[in-house]
Motif scaffolding. Structure first.
Motif, PDB file in Angstrom:
ATOM      1  N   ARG A 102       7.102  26.567   5.568  1.00 22.16           N
ATOM      2  CA  ARG A 102       6.189  26.101   6.620  1.00 22.16           C
ATOM      3  C   ARG A 102       6.881  26.061   7.971  1.00 22.16           C
ATOM      4  N   ASP A 103       8.076  25.479   8.019  1.00 25.82           N
ATOM      5  CA  ASP A 103       8.784  25.344   9.288  1.00 25.82           C
ATOM      6  C   ASP A 103       9.118  26.709   9.889  1.00 25.82           C
ATOM      7  N   THR A 104       9.515  27.659   9.036  1.00 28.37           N
ATOM      8  CA  THR A 104       9.890  28.977   9.534  1.00 28.37           C
ATOM      9  C   THR A 104       8.675  29.760  10.019  1.00 28.37           C
ATOM     10  N   VAL A 105       7.600  29.741   9.236  1.00 27.14           N
ATOM     11  CA  VAL A 105       6.392  30.463   9.637  1.00 27.14           C
ATOM     12  C   VAL A 105       5.817  29.875  10.920  1.00 27.14           C
ATOM     13  N   VAL A 259      23.396  23.295  11.331  1.00 33.30           N
ATOM     14  CA  VAL A 259      22.290  22.481  11.863  1.00 33.30           C
ATOM     15  C   VAL A 259      22.581  21.001  11.657  1.00 33.30           C
ATOM     16  N   ALA A 260      23.096  20.661  10.477  1.00 33.69           N
ATOM     17  CA  ALA A 260      23.431  19.264  10.200  1.00 33.69           C
ATOM     18  C   ALA A 260      24.593  18.780  11.061  1.00 33.69           C
ATOM     19  N   ALA A 261      25.556  19.670  11.335  1.00 40.18           N
ATOM     20  CA  ALA A 261      26.749  19.283  12.096  1.00 40.18           C
ATOM     21  C   ALA A 261      26.421  18.875  13.526  1.00 40.18           C
ATOM     22  N   VAL A 262      25.416  19.518  14.122  1.00 36.17           N
ATOM     23  CA  VAL A 262      25.047  19.176  15.506  1.00 36.17           C
ATOM     24  C   VAL A 262      24.033  18.037  15.554  1.00 36.17           C
ATOM     25  N   GLY A 263      23.657  17.508  14.392  1.00 32.09           N
ATOM     26  CA  GLY A 263      22.768  16.356  14.343  1.00 32.09           C
ATOM     27  C   GLY A 263      21.296  16.662  14.461  1.00 32.09           C
ATOM     28  N   PHE A 264      20.910  17.923  14.294  1.00 34.13           N
ATOM     29  CA  PHE A 264      19.503  18.280  14.365  1.00 34.13           C
ATOM     30  C   PHE A 264      18.831  18.036  13.019  1.00 34.13           C
ATOM     31  N   PRO A 265      17.512  17.793  13.014  1.00 31.10           N
ATOM     32  CA  PRO A 265      16.792  17.646  11.749  1.00 31.10           C
ATOM     33  C   PRO A 265      16.886  18.919  10.911  1.00 31.10           C
ATOM     34  N   HIS A 266      16.776  18.765   9.584  1.00 31.13           N
ATOM     35  CA  HIS A 266      16.873  19.924   8.695  1.00 31.13           C
ATOM     36  C   HIS A 266      15.758  20.926   8.974  1.00 31.13           C
ATOM     37  N   ALA A 267      14.624  20.457   9.494  1.00 32.91           N
ATOM     38  CA  ALA A 267      13.504  21.352   9.805  1.00 32.91           C
ATOM     39  C   ALA A 267      13.883  22.372  10.868  1.00 32.91           C
ATOM     40  N   PHE A 268      14.938  22.093  11.655  1.00 34.81           N
ATOM     41  CA  PHE A 268      15.347  23.020  12.700  1.00 34.81           C
ATOM     42  C   PHE A 268      15.919  24.309  12.128  1.00 34.81           C
ATOM     43  N   VAL A 269      16.258  24.298  10.833  1.00 33.37           N
ATOM     44  CA  VAL A 269      16.709  25.528  10.169  1.00 33.37           C
ATOM     45  C   VAL A 269      15.640  26.614  10.296  1.00 33.37           C
ATOM     46  N   GLY A 270      14.373  26.208  10.179  1.00 32.63           N
ATOM     47  CA  GLY A 270      13.285  27.169  10.315  1.00 32.63           C
ATOM     48  C   GLY A 270      13.235  27.784  11.702  1.00 32.63           C
ATOM     49  N   VAL A 271      13.530  26.984  12.730  1.00 28.56           N
ATOM     50  CA  VAL A 271      13.554  27.503  14.092  1.00 28.56           C
ATOM     51  C   VAL A 271      14.687  28.515  14.250  1.00 28.56           C
ATOM     52  N   VAL A 272      15.842  28.227  13.654  1.00 33.42           N
ATOM     53  CA  VAL A 272      16.988  29.138  13.733  1.00 33.42           C
ATOM     54  C   VAL A 272      16.649  30.475  13.078  1.00 33.42           C
ATOM     55  N   ILE A 273      16.024  30.426  11.899  1.00 22.97           N
ATOM     56  CA  ILE A 273      15.666  31.659  11.201  1.00 22.97           C
ATOM     57  C   ILE A 273      14.692  32.481  12.035  1.00 22.97           C
ATOM     58  N   ALA A 274      13.631  31.821  12.522  1.00 18.66           N
ATOM     59  CA  ALA A 274      12.617  32.542  13.297  1.00 18.66           C
ATOM     60  C   ALA A 274      13.205  33.126  14.577  1.00 18.66           C
ATOM     61  N   ALA A 275      14.063  32.354  15.256  1.00 20.34           N
ATOM     62  CA  ALA A 275      14.673  32.853  16.489  1.00 20.34           C
ATOM     63  C   ALA A 275      15.574  34.044  16.211  1.00 20.34           C
ATOM     64  N   LEU A 276      16.322  33.972  15.115  1.00 22.63           N
ATOM     65  CA  LEU A 276      17.204  35.081  14.740  1.00 22.63           C
ATOM     66  C   LEU A 276      16.409  36.344  14.467  1.00 22.63           C
ATOM     67  N   VAL A 277      15.331  36.202  13.733  1.00 24.44           N
ATOM     68  CA  VAL A 277      14.538  37.361  13.334  1.00 24.44           C
ATOM     69  C   VAL A 277      13.782  37.953  14.522  1.00 24.44           C
TER      70      VAL A 277
END
Length: 377
Positions: A102-105, A259-277
């Protein structure tokens, strides 16, 4: 003939040709191992390079088949990478991944309909500042694209929030199957409209010379690559996609840890994936807008959003048969508000068939709000 052979040899030595091969070699060396920080960093850099190379070769194939098929090829290639990253992270992720799809889409939709659209409109309008100062496009085709995105997003990301068969923002098995089939059928209907029934609605409004690109026949368009070049790019595209899938599995724990190291919520992983793609596709869209071909930019933007939902959700629905745990698709309240705001501004932007830089700026403001609230919900 000698010149063609020389060009072919030169094409073999470019970074876009060498990167997929290097990525496959690195995949063979790291598969099944737990890489240290240095190796993981190298894998991540090569992964980004493989994504960029994959989209480059998809663009070559797309240029060969022509518009609007080209935008479709590029969107599908990008979505294959997105699905691969989602599935590999869901399989190998060390944390709860029930909301990852959901977060990535949703991130892909927001980046596409606000980020890519916003940048394209700003660049396209500023490029025409000496004339009308407006980015022009077909309201009929772009409106159909936006309507399809709205329908797909509502069916798959909003409705689960309000269904009652399952507790929480989840679909039941039957509801998920319906949403997957409906999404795929809606997407296929749009593809038929775009490529067959009303193809002219998705072509550039005005034909302009593609500056800096070869135009031997002086028809105002860059010459398409030869069949040999297109087949060569198709082979490298497939190699790059295989490498991306494998390397994503290798580096997936690193993405979550970062993502965890910089203190962002785990949901931000989806933003990283989408931005990368979507980064390379964003570059392609902005380049098209700079050549005053805003329609191509919008085809790419809305096509990516559609493919992200219409192809990803059915694939994840099938994969959920083997994946353990729930699959949360329903958006949160803040996400629904941002989606509705994106829809409202998008409709007002698309209906006239032309847009000012202000329209693009509004979309970019919505994207900025989404990214900020993803970091500090």
């Amino acid at each position: 003939m000698a010149a063609q052979d020389q060009d072919s040899r030169a094409g073999l030595l470019t970074w876009t040709s060498l990167t997929p091969i290097a990525a496959l070699v690195l995949l063979a060396l790291t598969w099944g191992r737990d890489p240290n920080a240095l190796v993981a960093s190298i894998v991540f850099v090569v992964l980004v390079g493989a994504v960029l190379a994959a989209v480059h070769h998809a663009e070559v194939v797309a240029h060969r088949v022509g518009e609007p098929y080209g935008s479709l090829v590029l969107a599908v290639a990008v979505t294959v990478i997105e699905v691969a990253l989602i599935v590999t992270l869901m399989v190998s992720g060390s944390k709860d991944t029930s909301e990852l799809a959901r977060d990535t889409v949703f991130a892909a939709v927001m980046i596409s309909v606000n980020g890519i659209v916003g940048l394209s409109l700003v660049v396209g309008a500023l490029k025409r500042s000496g004339t009308s100062g407006l980015a022009v496009f077909h309201a009929e085709g772009t409106g159909s694209s936006l309507a399809t995105v709205i329908t797909l997003a509502t069916l798959t990301l909003v409705l689960p929030r309000f269904t009652t068969t399952e507790p929480g923002p989840e679909f039941s098995g039957g509801q998920l199957a319906f949403a997957a089939v409906a999404s795929l059928l809606v997407y296929l209907m749009f593809v038929f409209t775009q490529t067959v029934q009303h193809r002219d609605f998705f072509l550039p409004v005005e034909a302009h010379h593609d500056r800096g690109l070869p135009d031997q026949d002086a028809d105002g368009h860059a010459d398409p690559p030869s069949n040999r070049t297109a087949l060569f790019s198709l082979g490298l595209l497939l190699a790059a996609l295989v490498a991306v899938v494998g390397l994503a599995k290798v580096v997936s724990p690193v993405i979550e840890d970062a993502v965890a190291a910089v203190g962002f919520p785990h949901a931000f992983v989806g933003v990283v994936i989408a931005a990368l793609v979507l980064l390379p596709e964003s570059i392609s869209a902005v380049r098209a807008a700079a050549r005053e071909r805003v329609q191509i930019s919008l085809n790419l933007a809305y096509g990516s959003a559609m493919a992200s939902i219409g192809l990803t959700i059915p694939t994840i629905a099938v994969a959920s048969i083997w994946l353990e745990g729930p699959l949360t698709l329903g958006l949160g309240e803040t996400q629904i508000v941002l989606l509705m705001l994106s829809v409202l501004v998008g409709v007002l932007t698309v209906v006239p068939g032309r847009a000012k830089p202000l329209n693009g700026g509004l979309h970019l403001a919505i994207l900025a709000a989404y990214v900020f609230l993803s970091i500090q919900p």
